[in-house]
Write a protein that holds these residues in place. Structure first.
Motif, short mmCIF file in Angstrom:
data_model
loop_
_atom_site.label_atom_id
_atom_site.label_comp_id
_atom_site.label_asym_id
_atom_site.label_seq_id
_atom_site.Cartn_x
_atom_site.Cartn_y
_atom_site.Cartn_z
N MET A 1 0.99 -1.23 0.01
CA MET A 1 -0.09 -0.10 0.17
C MET A 1 0.96 1.24 -0.10
O MET A 1 0.84 2.27 -0.64
CB MET A 1 -0.88 0.11 1.18
N ARG A 2 1.89 1.16 0.86
CA ARG A 2 2.90 2.42 0.94
C ARG A 2 3.55 2.85 -0.37
O ARG A 2 3.48 3.79 -0.77
CB ARG A 2 3.85 2.39 2.01
N GLY A 3 4.20 1.57 -0.93
CA GLY A 3 4.63 1.78 -2.16
C GLY A 3 3.86 2.47 -3.32
O GLY A 3 4.22 3.35 -3.94
N ALA A 139 -12.09 3.24 13.95
CA ALA A 139 -11.91 3.35 12.64
C ALA A 139 -10.99 4.76 12.26
O ALA A 139 -11.03 5.61 12.79
CB ALA A 139 -13.15 3.35 11.69
N TYR A 140 -10.16 4.71 11.23
CA TYR A 140 -9.40 5.55 10.72
C TYR A 140 -9.85 5.62 9.27
O TYR A 140 -10.32 4.61 8.83
CB TYR A 140 -7.85 5.56 11.11
N THR A 141 -9.24 6.66 8.52
CA THR A 141 -9.52 6.76 7.04
C THR A 141 -8.76 5.82 6.42
O THR A 141 -9.38 4.69 5.71
CB THR A 141 -9.66 8.09 6.77
N ASN A 142 -7.34 6.07 6.18
CA ASN A 142 -6.70 5.53 5.11
C ASN A 142 -5.39 5.08 5.88
O ASN A 142 -5.01 5.71 6.74
CB ASN A 142 -6.39 5.97 3.93
N PRO A 143 -4.64 4.08 5.33
CA PRO A 143 -3.17 3.87 5.93
C PRO A 143 -2.24 5.37 5.66
O PRO A 143 -2.45 5.80 4.65
CB PRO A 143 -2.88 2.50 5.06
N ALA A 149 -2.56 7.74 12.72
CA ALA A 149 -1.69 8.05 13.83
C ALA A 149 -2.38 8.30 14.88
O ALA A 149 -2.01 8.03 15.96
CB ALA A 149 -0.92 9.13 13.35
N LEU A 150 -3.52 9.26 14.95
CA LEU A 150 -4.27 9.69 16.04
C LEU A 150 -4.74 8.44 16.65
O LEU A 150 -4.76 8.55 18.02
CB LEU A 150 -5.23 10.39 15.65
N SER A 151 -5.29 7.22 16.16
CA SER A 151 -5.71 6.14 16.73
C SER A 151 -4.77 5.74 17.62
O SER A 151 -5.04 4.83 18.57
CB SER A 151 -6.14 5.10 15.67
N MET A 301 3.79 5.77 9.06
CA MET A 301 4.53 5.37 7.88
C MET A 301 5.50 4.29 8.70
O MET A 301 6.12 3.51 7.99
CB MET A 301 5.13 6.25 7.43
N ASP A 302 5.45 4.19 10.32
CA ASP A 302 6.42 3.05 10.72
C ASP A 302 7.75 3.44 10.26
O ASP A 302 8.45 2.65 9.76
CB ASP A 302 6.05 1.76 10.49
N ARG A 303 8.09 4.79 10.16
CA ARG A 303 9.32 5.29 9.94
C ARG A 303 10.05 6.11 11.18
O ARG A 303 9.36 6.90 11.60
CB ARG A 303 9.22 6.25 8.60
#
Length: 330
Positions: A1-3, A139-143, A149-151, A301-303
């Motif tokens: 998804m991120r790519g 529920a959050y909107t999109n990855p 991040a707020l969740s 983003m787990d970065r």
């Protein structure tokens, strides 16, 4: 998804650069244009409505035409990249994505600097979910979005330790649908939607947990900023004056917003007063607000590393607003 998301962002920003450098960019008037605004039916639009109504842009030689709506930061950037929208009020996380793809835009001003309006609601009929510590399915909107991040950030700040299942809805409207179907405990409900119905009850007021958060910024291309600095400065100064007008005249701002999205004036007044309370808008750069948004994007983003310091230009800011950037940018 991120790519795939990064590829879209890179392609979009490349299109913007080509548009601004090539023949299409030359067709854009440097003093009269529409403005792209993320989620333009929400609170992001109010300074633009005020600035247009009070003539703050025109008195500086710039005519802002339509406020061009979109469904989010990435969409706003694509609208901006079409060739006739040289500036935009765009989600900061989308700008960070573009920078991560080595196709940076130029951030010339702050805009929305709190998370007021990014609040999480339950169905009013759901008596089991009363506080953040009751939420089991979020529920959050999109990855890689702010809401994802707020969740993570909000339960941590609130000291909530229960196990939480997180669901990507695919968008705000889709999240509301999941909420109504009983598939999730909480989801983002836009203030304009919540104001029109009594079906939802706020469970998590994000701004009560995070004082500052750079939600959106005013951005343009490096080329437009270089070739039309007076226009960029005029827009930023007009926006800053509009923000001050809202603080001094919340009633007039509320009336403009009520007329714009067709809601009750009392409901609009409540929204504007709360936005002022949370210091929702600001043309300047606030280090804390930027830091919080960058941290959120790192979580999403787990970065650990994100390039962002080179995005900002302080030269267009009025002298009476903050120009403070995070310490790592000094």
């Amino acid at each position: 998804m991120r790519g795939s998301y990064s590829l879209i962002a890179a392609t979009s920003v490349a299109a913007l650069v080509l548009s601004a450098c090539g023949g299409g960019g030359d067709e854009v008037s440097a003093t009269s244009f529409d403005i792209a605004v993320s989620n333009a039916t929400e609170l992001y639009s109010i300074p633009w409505l005020v600035g247009k109504d009070q003539g703050f842009f025109e008195e500086r030689g710039v005519t802002i035409g339509k406020i061009v709506p979109s469904k989010g930061g990435g969409t706003t950037i694509r609208n901006m990249l079409s060739g006739d929208l040289p500036m935009a009020d765009v989600g900061f996380t989308s700008v960070l994505e573009s920078s991560d793809a080595d196709m940076p835009l130029t951030v010339v001003s702050g805009a929305t600097q709190s998370v007021y309006g990014l609040d999480f609601y339950a169905l009013d009929s759901n008596k089991q979910v009363r506080s953040i510590k009751d939420v089991r399915n979020w529920a959050y909107t999109n990855p890689q979005s702010v809401t994802q991040a707020l969740s993570f950030m909000l339960p941590r700040v609130a000291g909530a330790t229960q196990e939480i299942e997180r669901t990507s809805s695919g968008g705000v409207g889709e999240g509301v649908a999941l909420l109504e179907a009983g598939d999730v405990d909480v989801a983002v409900v836009p203030p304009s939607v919540a104001a029109k119905t009594g079906k939802f009850r706020m469970v998590v007021s994000s701004a009560d947990y995070l004082d500052k958060f750079q939600q959106s910024v005013i951005t343009t291309t490096p080329e437009f900023a270089e070739h039309h600095p007076d226009t960029v400065k005029a827009v930023v100064e007009g926006y800053a004056q509009a923000v001050q007008f809202i603080r001094d005249n919340p009633g007039r701002a509320a009336q403009l917003y009520a007329d714009y999205i067709d809601i009750d004036t009392d409901a609009a007044t409540d929204l504007v007063n709360k936005a002022v309370k949370y210091d929702n808008w600001g043309a300047g750069f606030d280090a804390e607000a930027i830091d919080q948004a960058v941290e959120a994007q790192r979580i999403a983003m787990d970065r650990k590393e994100l390039k962002f310091c080179d995005l900002f230009q302080t030269t267009f800011l009025p002298k009476n607003v903050s120009s403070t950037l995070p310490a790592e940018c000094e």
